[in-house]
Design an enzyme around this catalytic site. Structure first.
Site, PDB file in Angstrom:
ATOM      1  CB  CYS A 196      -0.934  -0.007   1.193  1.00 41.57           C
ATOM      2  SG  CYS A 196      -1.843  -1.551   1.355  1.00 41.57           S
ATOM      3  CG  HIS A 203      -3.410   2.840   2.239  1.00 45.73           C
ATOM      4  ND1 HIS A 203      -3.927   2.453   1.027  1.00 45.73           N
ATOM      5  CD2 HIS A 203      -3.492   1.754   3.060  1.00 45.73           C
ATOM      6  CE1 HIS A 203      -4.306   1.189   1.100  1.00 45.73           C
ATOM      7  NE2 HIS A 203      -4.050   0.745   2.317  1.00 45.73           N
ATOM      8  CG  ASN A 221      -6.906  -1.371   1.464  1.00 45.86           C
ATOM      9  OD1 ASN A 221      -6.142  -0.977   0.577  1.00 45.86           O
ATOM     10  ND2 ASN A 221      -6.483  -1.839   2.623  1.00 45.86           N
TER      11      ASN A 221
HETATM   12  N1  ACO Z   1     -18.798  -9.683   8.552  1.00 46.41           N
HETATM   13  C1  ACO Z   1     -19.325 -10.028   9.720  1.00 46.41           C
HETATM   14  N2  ACO Z   1     -18.572 -10.441  10.757  1.00 46.41           N
HETATM   15  C2  ACO Z   1     -17.236 -10.492  10.587  1.00 46.41           C
HETATM   16  C3  ACO Z   1     -16.629 -10.154   9.369  1.00 46.41           C
HETATM   17  C4  ACO Z   1     -17.467  -9.731   8.322  1.00 46.41           C
HETATM   18  N3  ACO Z   1     -17.004  -9.364   7.116  1.00 46.41           N
HETATM   19  N4  ACO Z   1     -15.303 -10.314   9.478  1.00 46.41           N
HETATM   20  C5  ACO Z   1     -15.056 -10.734  10.735  1.00 46.41           C
HETATM   21  N5  ACO Z   1     -16.236 -10.858  11.394  1.00 46.41           N
HETATM   22  C6  ACO Z   1     -16.448 -11.275  12.769  1.00 46.41           C
HETATM   23  C7  ACO Z   1     -15.372 -12.203  13.262  1.00 46.41           C
HETATM   24  O1  ACO Z   1     -15.653 -13.513  12.902  1.00 46.41           O
HETATM   25  C8  ACO Z   1     -15.442 -11.974  14.754  1.00 46.41           C
HETATM   26  O2  ACO Z   1     -16.527 -12.718  15.254  1.00 46.41           O
HETATM   27  P1  ACO Z   1     -16.428 -13.445  16.687  1.00 46.41           P
HETATM   28  O3  ACO Z   1     -16.204 -12.340  17.683  1.00 46.41           O
HETATM   29  O4  ACO Z   1     -17.732 -14.119  16.806  1.00 46.41           O
HETATM   30  O5  ACO Z   1     -15.249 -14.355  16.561  1.00 46.41           O
HETATM   31  C9  ACO Z   1     -15.831 -10.492  14.884  1.00 46.41           C
HETATM   32  O6  ACO Z   1     -16.376 -10.126  13.605  1.00 46.41           O
HETATM   33  C10 ACO Z   1     -14.669  -9.597  15.240  1.00 46.41           C
HETATM   34  O7  ACO Z   1     -13.595  -9.851  14.384  1.00 46.41           O
HETATM   35  P2  ACO Z   1     -12.297  -9.047  14.527  1.00 46.41           P
HETATM   36  O8  ACO Z   1     -11.309  -9.519  13.507  1.00 46.41           O
HETATM   37  O9  ACO Z   1     -11.870  -9.005  15.954  1.00 46.41           O
HETATM   38  O10 ACO Z   1     -12.787  -7.606  14.102  1.00 46.41           O
HETATM   39  P3  ACO Z   1     -12.131  -6.219  14.371  1.00 46.41           P
HETATM   40  O11 ACO Z   1     -13.030  -5.462  15.289  1.00 46.41           O
HETATM   41  O12 ACO Z   1     -10.694  -6.295  14.717  1.00 46.41           O
HETATM   42  O13 ACO Z   1     -12.258  -5.552  12.953  1.00 46.41           O
HETATM   43  C11 ACO Z   1     -10.869  -4.993  11.093  1.00 46.41           C
HETATM   44  C12 ACO Z   1     -11.569  -6.106  11.850  1.00 46.41           C
HETATM   45  C13 ACO Z   1     -11.905  -4.067  10.523  1.00 46.41           C
HETATM   46  C14 ACO Z   1     -10.079  -5.610   9.945  1.00 46.41           C
HETATM   47  C15 ACO Z   1      -9.952  -4.246  12.078  1.00 46.41           C
HETATM   48  O14 ACO Z   1      -9.071  -5.132  12.710  1.00 46.41           O
HETATM   49  C16 ACO Z   1      -9.172  -3.169  11.434  1.00 46.41           C
HETATM   50  O15 ACO Z   1      -9.676  -2.091  11.224  1.00 46.41           O
HETATM   51  N6  ACO Z   1      -7.906  -3.431  11.115  1.00 46.41           N
HETATM   52  C17 ACO Z   1      -7.085  -2.505  10.395  1.00 46.41           C
HETATM   53  C18 ACO Z   1      -6.452  -3.232   9.319  1.00 46.41           C
HETATM   54  C19 ACO Z   1      -6.932  -2.873   7.971  1.00 46.41           C
HETATM   55  O16 ACO Z   1      -7.722  -1.973   7.744  1.00 46.41           O
HETATM   56  N7  ACO Z   1      -6.393  -3.606   7.039  1.00 46.41           N
HETATM   57  C20 ACO Z   1      -6.615  -3.366   5.675  1.00 46.41           C
HETATM   58  C21 ACO Z   1      -5.490  -3.914   4.887  1.00 46.41           C
HETATM   59  S1  ACO Z   1      -3.949  -3.410   5.497  1.00 46.41           S
HETATM   60  C22 ACO Z   1      -3.614  -1.960   4.897  1.00 46.41           C
HETATM   61  O17 ACO Z   1      -4.086  -1.565   3.873  1.00 46.41           O
HETATM   62  C23 ACO Z   1      -2.707  -1.109   5.671  1.00 46.41           C
END
Ligand code: ACO
Length: 320
Positions: A111, A247, A277
């Site tokens: 990215c 980004h 993204n």
């Molecule tokens: N729809 C519904 N539920 C979902 C989904 C989905 N698409 N994906 C995951 N879940 C569920 C999981 O199964 C989990 O359920 P559980 O609690 O019953 O086990 C729950 O949601 C929570 O999952 P987490 O992975 O803990 O969710 P989190 O709150 O951390 O959010 C996210 C995930 C949005 C990816 C977050 O970690 C984040 O913002 N990370 C930043 C990283 C990022 O944006 N990466 C993009 C690529 S990297 C880059 O470009 C720099």
């Protein structure tokens, strides 16, 4: 630093898939995606390829800059999802736009790819090796996803952005880059596994894997720090910056960066709602939107920042 962006372009696939549409294919909800990421829809390639989108974006940037193909002496393509292992995406673009005087090569900085390309162009300009660069970020991330893994496939989209950069006394005022391979496991996608007659148990092709919370922690710490370093290098106060173009990974990351920098969120334009993204393409696509919307005046100070797999990051302070 002798490099100025003089034109921008972008291209997105025709097919746009909303969160609601995704609900028909994946066990997810619009509410989950929107509340955690800000993403509402994304464009997904069907007929388009990474190269076809990159070429469209490149031609648009050349037209916007008023630069002819023969003037371009450097082409750098940032991508993690080229159509071919070889030739490079940059060489494919060179062939398509007929820029026969250019040196062309790819950069894999995920990215941060567009910003790494900008930094390399600046170094080529400083050394006298080039005067006019075409820098592209282009991705077809939809083919890198496991569409059964709802935690990753909903986050990404496809598209391309490009910029023409010219040697100029004014332009990039401060630029910082960094990499941390020690934390690379946070976001990975395997290339083709070794599969030859001597391998006893060949493994299957694997897809994108992400430790979302580790990436979030990395981004909210490193991005404001790198922007602050770039501002210090440039001798520019954050208050003087018109726009911070980050980004487009996640609205919560952007809000956290704005807060840490003490800057109003209105200075952080976004298009992740419409594009998701798109890795290396995110920053140049957003830059093109802001440029074409007429919001930039000559002399404006802007900040570009990319961050992602590697881990890699870069921030640049520019005079428009
Ligand atoms: N729809 C519904 N539920 C979902 C989904 C989905 N698409 N994906 C995951 N879940 C569920 C999981 O199964 C989990 O359920 P559980 O609690 O019953 O086990 C729950 O949601 C929570 O999952 P987490 O992975 O803990 O969710 P989190 O709150 O951390 O959010 C996210 C995930 C949005 C990816 C977050 O970690 C984040 O913002 N990370 C930043 C990283 C990022 O944006 N990466 C993009 C690529 S990297 C880059 O470009 C720099």
């Amino acid at each position: 630093m002798p490099a100025r962006i003089v034109g921008t372009g972008s291209a997105l696939p025709a097919l746009c898939i909303s969160n609601q549409k995704l609900e028909e294919y994946i066990d997810t909800t619009d509410e989950w995606i929107r509340s955690r990421t800000g993403i509402e829809e994304r464009h997904i390639a069907v007929e388009e390829t990474t190269a076809s989108m990159a070429v469209s974006a490149a031609k648009a940037a050349m037209e916007n800059a008023g630069v002819k193909a023969q003037e371009i002496d450097l082409i750098i393509a940032g991508s993690v999802s080229g159509d071919m292992c070889f030739p490079s995406l940059a060489c494919q673009i060179q062939g398509a736009v007929l820029a026969e005087n250019a040196i062309a090569f790819d950069v894999n900085a995920a990215c941060a790819g567009f910003l790494f390309g900008l930094s390399i162009a600046e170094a080529y300009f400083t050394s006298g090796m080039a005067k006019t660069a075409l820098i592209i970020g282009a991705e077809t991330l939809s083919k890198m996803m496991d569409w059964n893994d709802r935690s990753t496939c909903v986050l990404f989209g496809d598209g391309a952005g490009a910029a023409i950069v010219k040697k100029d006394e004014k332009g990039i005022m401060g630029l910082v880059q960094g990499s941390d391979g020690g934390r690379g496991d946070a976001l990975t996608c395997q290339n083709r596994p070794v599969n030859n007659p001597f391998v006893k148990n060949p493994t299957d092709l694997d897809y994108t894997k992400m430790d979302g919370q580790a990436v979030y922690r990395f981004a909210v710490k490193t991005v404001p720090a790198s922007i602050t370093q770039a501002l210090e290098k440039a001798g520019v106060d954050a208050g003087e910056v018109k726009y911070f173009l980050l980004h487009q990974a996640n609205i919560r990351i952007i809000e956290a960066v704005a807060k840490k920098l003490g800057q109003p969120i209105e200075k952080f334009p976004t298009n992740l709602q419409k594009c998701g993204n798109i890795s290396a393409a995110s920053v140049p696509i957003l830059l093109d939107y802001v440029n074409k919307s007429g919001k930039l005046q000559k002399g404006d100070r802007i900040v570009l920042a990319g961050f992602g797999a590697g881990l890699t990051w870069a921030a640049a302070v520019l005079t428009w």
